[in-house]
Design an enzyme around this catalytic site. Structure first.
Site, PDB file in Angstrom:
ATOM      1  N   GLY A 180      40.939   1.719  94.828  1.00  0.00           N
ATOM      2  CA  GLY A 180      41.324   3.115  94.995  1.00  0.00           C
ATOM      3  C   GLY A 180      40.594   3.731  96.168  1.00  0.00           C
ATOM      4  N   LEU A 210      36.537   1.140  93.780  1.00  0.00           N
ATOM      5  CA  LEU A 210      37.142   2.261  94.507  1.00  0.00           C
ATOM      6  C   LEU A 210      36.132   2.957  95.409  1.00  0.00           C
ATOM      7  CD1 LEU A 210      37.664   5.369  92.154  1.00  0.00           C
ATOM      8  CD2 LEU A 210      36.112   3.469  91.619  1.00  0.00           C
ATOM      9  N   CYS A 211      36.671   3.725  96.338  1.00  0.00           N
ATOM     10  CA  CYS A 211      35.913   4.553  97.280  1.00  0.00           C
ATOM     11  C   CYS A 211      34.976   3.688  98.126  1.00  0.00           C
ATOM     12  CB  CYS A 211      35.189   5.663  96.532  1.00  0.00           C
ATOM     13  SG  CYS A 211      34.690   7.035  97.601  1.00  0.00           S
ATOM     14  N   HIS A 212      33.651   3.831  97.984  1.00  0.00           N
ATOM     15  CA  HIS A 212      32.722   2.946  98.697  1.00  0.00           C
ATOM     16  C   HIS A 212      32.417   1.674  97.905  1.00  0.00           C
ATOM     17  CE1 HIS A 212      32.071   6.731 100.882  1.00  0.00           C
ATOM     18  NE2 HIS A 212      31.731   5.968 101.893  1.00  0.00           N
TER      19      HIS A 212
END
EC number: 3.1.2.-
Length: 291
Positions: free
Chosen positions: A268, A187-189
């Protein structure tokens, strides 16, 4: 009442490294909180089969930015620990690895100090976070047909950009997990890890081409994150841009907590997706393995 210290958009110096900076006080007031949106982890029939999840953390805190400054970062604790909490409660224990075997680096300024779920899972796995395995040392076991791992989990935080996307070990691991129908959670980076299979390969052979994912928007890294002083300068490269060049389809425009599953890849969009991704991952692995 807010004071000048709370509202400053100037990144805070990190004196442990030359020309290094933590996020500004103002950016932390916008991006962090004492509690998460955790609302329970109810898994009445947890998995008991012995398969584990391999979590790959970042062992590097500093990212060299385009302007010569260093961003003092690491893994985001909520992005790491909330998904871990759900999966652990669902019966999937974790092994922890880094590229070097050096400790996992966390953005402790983002730790939600009043969140009991996050604090409890952090305490449980702190020994493994401080003394992780070296990824190369467990790679043969991890990619074997009788691998002990049901999934690999790569949490976010800008620190992921430091080495994981360029790692041949991560490349081999992800390729093996794809070939053997195991799960990849990020998720995210963290989806920067999906660049590893492209190392030394032709773009047309990229295995995640046409996959749909959620990832932290480049527009925030080139806009708001600079404007509010979250980062001390422009990133050396952008995650979404590089994934899109390889044919990955990004579903989200902003950060709303969106999660998505495409085949065996679970993603995500941001720290806001941590709880949702944990639920999705736990449900998915239980359905796949608790038989």
């Amino acid at each position: 009442m807010s004071n000048e210290r709370d509202t400053s958009r100037t990144p805070t110096p990190d004196h442990a490294e030359h020309n290094a900076f933590f996020p500004s006080p103002y950016s932390l007031s916008q991006y962090t909180s004492a509690k998460t949106d955790f609302d329970g982890a109810d898994y009445p029939t947890p998995y008991k089969g012995g398969k584990k999840v391999l979590m790959i953390g970042t062992d590097e805190r500093y990212i060299l930015m385009q302007n010569g400054s260093m961003f003092s970062t690491g893994n985001h604790p909520v992005e790491m620990l909330l998904p871990m909490y759900h999966l652990d409660k669902a019966g999937f224990e974790f092994d922890v690895a880094t590229l070097s075997g050096n400790p996992v680096k966390l953005e402790m300024w983002a730790m939600p100090g009043e969140d009991e779920a996050v604090k409890s899972i952090y305490a449980k796995y702190l020994p493994k976070l401080k003394a992780p395995q070296k990824l190369a040392d467990l790679l043969e076991q991890a990619v074997a047909d009788d691998s002990p791992y049901a999934a690999v989990f790569v949490p976010g935080g800008h620190g992921v950009l430091a080495g994981i996307p360029h790692s041949r070990e991560v490349k081999r691991l992800l390729n093996a997990f794809l070939a053997k129908d195991r799960y990849i959670i990020t998720l995210c980076h963290g989806p920067a890890c999906l660049l590893a299979p492209a190392v030394e390969e032709k773009p047309e052979d990229y295995p995640f081409k046409d996959y749909e994912i959620c990832v932290f928007p480049d527009a925030l890294d080139t806009g708001a994150n600079l404007e509010i002083g979250y980062m001390p300068g422009p990133l050396p490269w952008l995650v979404g841009e590089n994934l899109q060049k390889l044919g990955v389809k990004i579903l989200n425009k902003g950060i709303t907590g969106q999660v998505h599953r495409d085949r065996k890849l679970l993603t995500g969009d941001s720290p806001l997706a941590s709880n949702n991704l944990g639920k999705l991952a736990a449900k998915t692995l239980l359905e796949a393995f608790a038989r």
